[in-house]
Every structure is written in structure tokens, then in C-alpha cells.
Design an enzyme around this catalytic site. Structure first.
Site, short mmCIF file in Angstrom:
data_model
loop_
_atom_site.label_atom_id
_atom_site.label_comp_id
_atom_site.label_asym_id
_atom_site.label_seq_id
_atom_site.Cartn_x
_atom_site.Cartn_y
_atom_site.Cartn_z
CG ASP A 100 -0.36 -0.07 2.53
OD1 ASP A 100 0.88 -0.15 2.61
OD2 ASP A 100 -1.11 -0.06 3.53
CD GLU A 130 0.13 -1.71 8.19
OE1 GLU A 130 0.72 -1.27 7.19
OE2 GLU A 130 -0.32 -0.96 9.09
CD GLU A 148 7.58 -0.51 7.93
OE1 GLU A 148 7.83 0.62 7.44
OE2 GLU A 148 6.58 -1.18 7.63
#
Length: 275
Positions: A49, A120, A186
Site C-alpha cells: 500500500d 498489519e 518493520e
């Protein structure tokens, strides 16, 4: 052709089986030509995204829609025949309920030919991950810095420092137990990324994490130097194509204004040449 249409492309179980073995290689892609360039070099390709910021000029990923992800997913699928295709679920497409997540994930897989979706969230998304996996939707999890939650995280900060390390470790355990076949870490401290990698049975894919992760991923426009609005610390630029492209455009503009382009070799005569 979709990635899953070719029998040589890995499937989620193949990626899971790479845990502790040869490092998993991945990049993002948003277009067919870019997908073709990375197809023979990556184990999986992610339609992230991040396309909202990189391609569409949005200030964050929050404005990305299902239609945007499917459009770019279809484009990338046409460029793949060896790498597995994974597509991000955009903000607002899965958080409401497991049922909402399944409807949208099924649509992504059906309309793009992707092998898996990525979403996520840690422990609070475990039930949704389990719901999807039980219904035939392979899920790649994503914890640490989750850009869709940037407004609640308070910025693009390093995750997992101090007491937050145990929270992230619990998130990793939860998504693994829920059935995710891999998890993106991340902007997580290297020590914590190594600990997570050692303690969970599914591959970890690092982006701003540790070389000890089971694999790595970068946004391709970052590593090629095409996206230059900012450069995260964890990005290594393997080329400076943005600067080269701008220089080429400047040269073209100069030649047009000087009337040196098009030259005779770029134009057509009244009569076709003989022979």
C-alpha cells in the site's frame, strides 16, 4: 498471467519452509515492467500500500483503496511467472471484523490471482488471521511499525525499545499461532528482531530490522533511487535512477528547444527506402 498460474512460483507453504534456510528475497512492485525486472530475483513480490505515497503522491498509506490495490495487483501479476505474489490489504478493509476481512481478501485473491494477502497488526488481529487461514486465505502478518496506524503510533518511530520489546514479541507469537505463514518486522530494533526470529516458527521478513531475519524486503522505488521525497535510514540505494531520469528529461527538453530533436534519423521520408 498471475503468479499462482505458473507452477514454478512458490506458494505460502514454500515460503514458510524457508525458515532458517537461504534468506528470502522480496521487493515491492506496482507495475508490470517493474515486476518483470524482479521476477527471476525475488522469492515473493509484494504489492504494497506504499503505492499510495510512491505512485499516487498521497501523504500516507491511509488513502489507499481496494480498487487501487486490485488495479496494481493485476498489473504486477502480468509481470510475474516465477515469484509469488502477495498483496497488502488497505486501511479499512479488514479491521472491522473477520467477516469483512474475508470478503475483501477473497476479492483480492479472486481478481488478481495473488497467492496471499498481507495485513498489519499483532495480537488484536490474531482472530482475524485465524479466520482467514481457516477459510483458505494465506496471510502474511506485519508488526512493529505499521504505517496504517501512524496516527496512533505518533510517527514513524523505531519500535520495540525498552518495555515495548515484550509487547512486540507477544504480537509475533500471536500471529504465528494464528496461522500466518510469515511476518514482516518493520523498524524494529536489531536485537529484538533476532530474538523474534529465533523464537517463532515462521519466517521473519525484515525492513529496518536485522540481517538475522529470515528474509528482507524494500520498497523498490526507494532502493532504486526513484522515490526521493525522503529516505529512511534502513534503505540502501543500489542506484540513483531518479537523478538519471531527471537528467535525461532535461537533455530531451534542451534538444527540443534547440530543434536538434527529432533529428533526420527519427523522422520519415515521403517515399519508403528501397530494399
Amino acid at each position: 498471467m498471475s503468479a499462482t498460474a505458473n507452477k514454478t512460483a512458490p506458494l505460502p507453504d514454500d515460503i514458510r519452509a524457508m525458515k532458517g534456510g537461504a534468506p528470502i528475497v522480496s521487493l515491492t512492485a506496482y507495475t508490470t515492467p517493474m515486476a518483470r525486472m524482479m521476477d527471476h530475483h525475488c522469492d515473493f513480490v509484494l504489492v504494497g500500500d506504499s503505492v499510495g505515497m510512491v505512485v499516487h503522491g498521497l501523504p500516507s498509506t491511509l488513502g489507499v483503496t481496494m480498487e487501487i490495490m486490485i488495479l496494481h495487483g493485476q498489473a504486477v501479476a502480468r509481470g510475474l511467472s516465477h515469484a509469488m505474489l502477495v498483496i497488502d490489504m488497505p486501511f479499512g478493509s479488514y479491521e472491522e471484523s473477520p467477516e469483512q476481512a474475508f470478503r475483501n481478501a477473497a476479492r483480492i485473491l479472486r481478481e488478481t490471482g495473488a497467492a496471499a494477502v498481507k495485513l498489519e497488526g499483532g495480537r488484536h488481529m490474531a482472530d482475524t488471521i485465524a479466520f482467514l487461514v481457516a477459510r483458505g486465505v494465506p496471510v502474511m502478518a506485519h508488526i512493529g511499525l505499521t504505517p496504517q496506524s501512524i496516527n496512533t503510533l505518533g510517527g514513524y518511530k523505531v519500535q520495540g525499545r525498552g518495555d515495548a520489546a515484550e509487547t512486540l514479541l507477544a504480537d509475533a507469537r500471536a500471529v504465528s499461532a494464528a496461522g500466518a505463514f510469515s511476518v514482516v518486522l518493520e523498524k524494529v530494533t536489531a536485537t529484538l528482531a533476532d530474538r523474534i526470529t529465533a523464537e517463532i516458527p515462521i519466517p521473519t521478513i525484515g525492513i529496518g530490522a536485522s540481517v538475522g531475519c529470515d528474509g528482507q524486503i524494500l520498497v523498490v522505488d526507494d532502493m532504486l533511487g526513484l522515490f526521493t521525497a525522503f529516505k529512511p535510514k534502513f534503505v540502501k540505494r543500489y542506484a540513483s535512477l531518479g537523478a538519471e531520469g531527471e537528467a535525461a528529461i532535461a537533455a530531451y527538453a534542451a534538444e527540443v528547444r534547440a530543434r536538434t530533436f527529432p533529428a533526420p534519423e527519427h523522422t520519415f521520408a515521403d517515399k519508403a527506402p528501397r530494399g
